[in-house]
Design an enzyme around this catalytic site. Structure first.
Site, PDB file in Angstrom:
ATOM      1  N   THR A 195      -7.396  -4.702   0.011  1.00  0.00           N
ATOM      2  CA  THR A 195      -6.209  -5.221   0.699  1.00  0.00           C
ATOM      3  C   THR A 195      -6.467  -6.577   1.334  1.00  0.00           C
ATOM      4  O   THR A 195      -5.575  -7.417   1.414  1.00  0.00           O
ATOM      5  CB  THR A 195      -5.733  -4.222   1.777  1.00  0.00           C
ATOM      6  OG1 THR A 195      -5.494  -2.949   1.157  1.00  0.00           O
ATOM      7  CG2 THR A 195      -4.451  -4.687   2.426  1.00  0.00           C
TER       8      THR A 195
ATOM      9  N   ASP B 267       0.827  -1.208   0.000  1.00  0.00           N
ATOM     10  CA  ASP B 267       0.000   0.000   0.000  1.00  0.00           C
ATOM     11  C   ASP B 267       0.860   1.256   0.000  1.00  0.00           C
ATOM     12  O   ASP B 267       0.681   2.157  -0.827  1.00  0.00           O
ATOM     13  CB  ASP B 267      -0.928   0.011   1.228  1.00  0.00           C
ATOM     14  CG  ASP B 267      -1.961  -1.103   1.197  1.00  0.00           C
ATOM     15  OD1 ASP B 267      -3.105  -0.832   0.817  1.00  0.00           O
ATOM     16  OD2 ASP B 267      -1.610  -2.241   1.540  1.00  0.00           O
TER      17      ASP B 267
END
Length: 461
Positions: free
Chosen positions: A229, A132
């Site tokens: 995610t 990320d």
């Protein structure tokens, strides 16, 4: 430039006119940048000018392998660009997302095969990984390098707070290493990398630069570095989403789906199964087995998909890109609808009731991330419905890129009241009426809107 460095002329997006020149020599010789005439990024007005040829200079940091690396990139391509005022932005955005997808593949492979030490929790207990932060830093750096820091405004999901803590040195070190490993490959993607490795302060600055508040005026990029995610850490579907928003309207969208192969039937399997099968099946130089990148610009009436780039080659996009269109199916009994995997993200019971009332007969296709938008745009599914529970606010980076790609592919995306999604209010989709509905066609969309109105009072949302 080293004498053994190979260079390639890259085409700009093939929504524009092109002239192709074939070079049959056995070795490509280095070329130099001959100049471009792109509209200046950040101006309110863009004149429709004839754009000159694009030649990308590759600054090599290493010796590229010989003919095997370049076997499919021997064709020199010269572009005669038309008046698309977002051609430069699209060119850079697609290449940046391609790089980000490559980064994510490596990190996901490491997470699956080793430990979960690179997975952390945010304040809301949602997961965040090295990928990320690394993707956000990488794309931020590329956009700033390509257009100038003063001309780039980015609204993105991650911040530097967690990475800046004294006890996060190991995590920050992993992010810095991942970013540098990615950026050193920039010449493979037709982009210029940094002259030297980035340090911790450089990476933190790149991440922290993504502090735009959005709004109704001006231009800014909306970035979700790893959308989905949870799917990412589970070895399943996820996406890298990048959109350009101008005066509150999405004008460009790029969606990278590293685990979404060309064959739509793979969506019905857990990605671990696909990964095992892929290892047993030899891939070709133009293989679509590793994922795809979708993109579109506002008003073009076209959306495109290209295979995920393999980093041992030079990117010659969009040589392998193909146009995509939404499905023509408008019979609910034949339609497939997508929804989020997690019940906390959407009410499965309400969508199940809607599906029954509309006449949908197939089991829902539950997919992580904005890959659901990709499925609609590609025609692999016909409907996406999401109805979050009371109090949840949709963020613009979760929808901007996917929305414009579906629309330019011929589909419809609105809230549950039939109104367009509003990207002019900052981070959130303020004023959203109940939920989000995306369809391949207007008939299915209208039926669902009517069913929502008829069923809403009975819902617990």
């Amino acid at each position: 430039m080293p004498s053994n460095c190979t260079s390639l002329v890259f085409r700009a997006p093939h929504v524009l006119g092109q002239t192709r020149i074939t070079n049959n020599t056995n070795k490509l010789t280095p070329t130099i940048h001959v100049g471009t005439c792109f509209p200046w990024y950040g101006k309110k007005t863009h004149q429709k000018k004839k754009l000159f040829h694009i030649v990308s200079q590759l600054k090599c940091r290493q010796n590229y392998p010989s003919s095997s690396v370049m076997e499919d990139e021997r064709n020199l391509v010269v572009s005669s660009l038309g008046p698309d005022k977002y051609s430069k932005e699209l060119d850079v955005a697609v290449k940046a997302v391609q790089m980000a997808c490559s980064l994510c593949q490596k990190v996901q492979g490491s997470l699956i095969s080793k430990t979960n030490s690179q997975i952390h929790s945010k304040d809301d207990n949602s997961p965040v990984t090295v990928a990320d932060w690394s993707v956000q830093a990488t794309i931020s750096w590329i956009l700033s390098k390509s257009f100038g820091c003063r001309n780039v405004s980015i609204l993105a999901e991650e911040d530097v707070e967690s990475l800046s803590k004294p006890d996060s040195k190991g995590l920050l070190s992993a992010v810095v290493e991942t970013v540098n490993d990615c950026l050193v490959q920039a010449p493979h993607f037709g982009l210029q990398g940094p002259e030297k490795l980035l340090g911790s302060s450089d990476v933190l600055e790149a991440i922290g630069r993504c502090n735009s508040e959005g709004g109704p005026t001006g231009s800014f990029w909306a970035l979700d570095p790893v959308d989905g995610t949870l799917g990412f850490v589970r070895g399943d579907q996820y996406a890298v989403a990048l959109a350009l928003i101008e005066d509150g309207e999405v004008v460009l969208g790029v969606l990278g789906c590293p685990n979404y192969p060309k064959k739509k039937e793979w969506l019905s399997y857990h990605h671990r199964y696909h990964r095992i099968i892929s290892k047993l099946t030899p891939t070709t130089s133009e293989s679509w087995d590793k994922g795809c990148v979708l993109y579109a610009t506002k008003g073009s009436g076209k959306a495109w998909m290209q295979p995920l780039h393999q980093t041992n080659k030079l990117l010659a996009w969009p040589n392998s890109a193909i146009p995509i269109r939404v499905s023509a199916i408008d019979d609910p009994a034949l339609a497939t609808f997508c929804e989020p995997v997690e019940k906390s993200n959407s009410s499965h019971s309400f969508t199940a009731g809607l599906a029954h009332s509309v006449g949908l007969r197939k089991q829902p296709l539950r997919v992580y991330s904005m890959v659901k938008y990709a499925a609609i745009a590609r025609g692999d599914a016909e409907i996406f419905m999401k109805f979050a529970r009371t109090g949840y606010k949709e963020k613009i980076w979760d929808h901007a890129a996917g929305m414009i790609i579906i629309q330019e592919a011929g589909g419809v995306v609105t809230d549950a009241g039939g109104s367009p999604l509003d990207f002019s209010k900052g981070t959130f989709l303020e004023g959203l009426d109940r939920g989000i509905i995306a369809c391949g066609g207007a008939k299915l969309h209208e039926r669902i809107i009517k069913s929502v109105d008829a069923s809403w009072k009975c819902s617990s949302l």
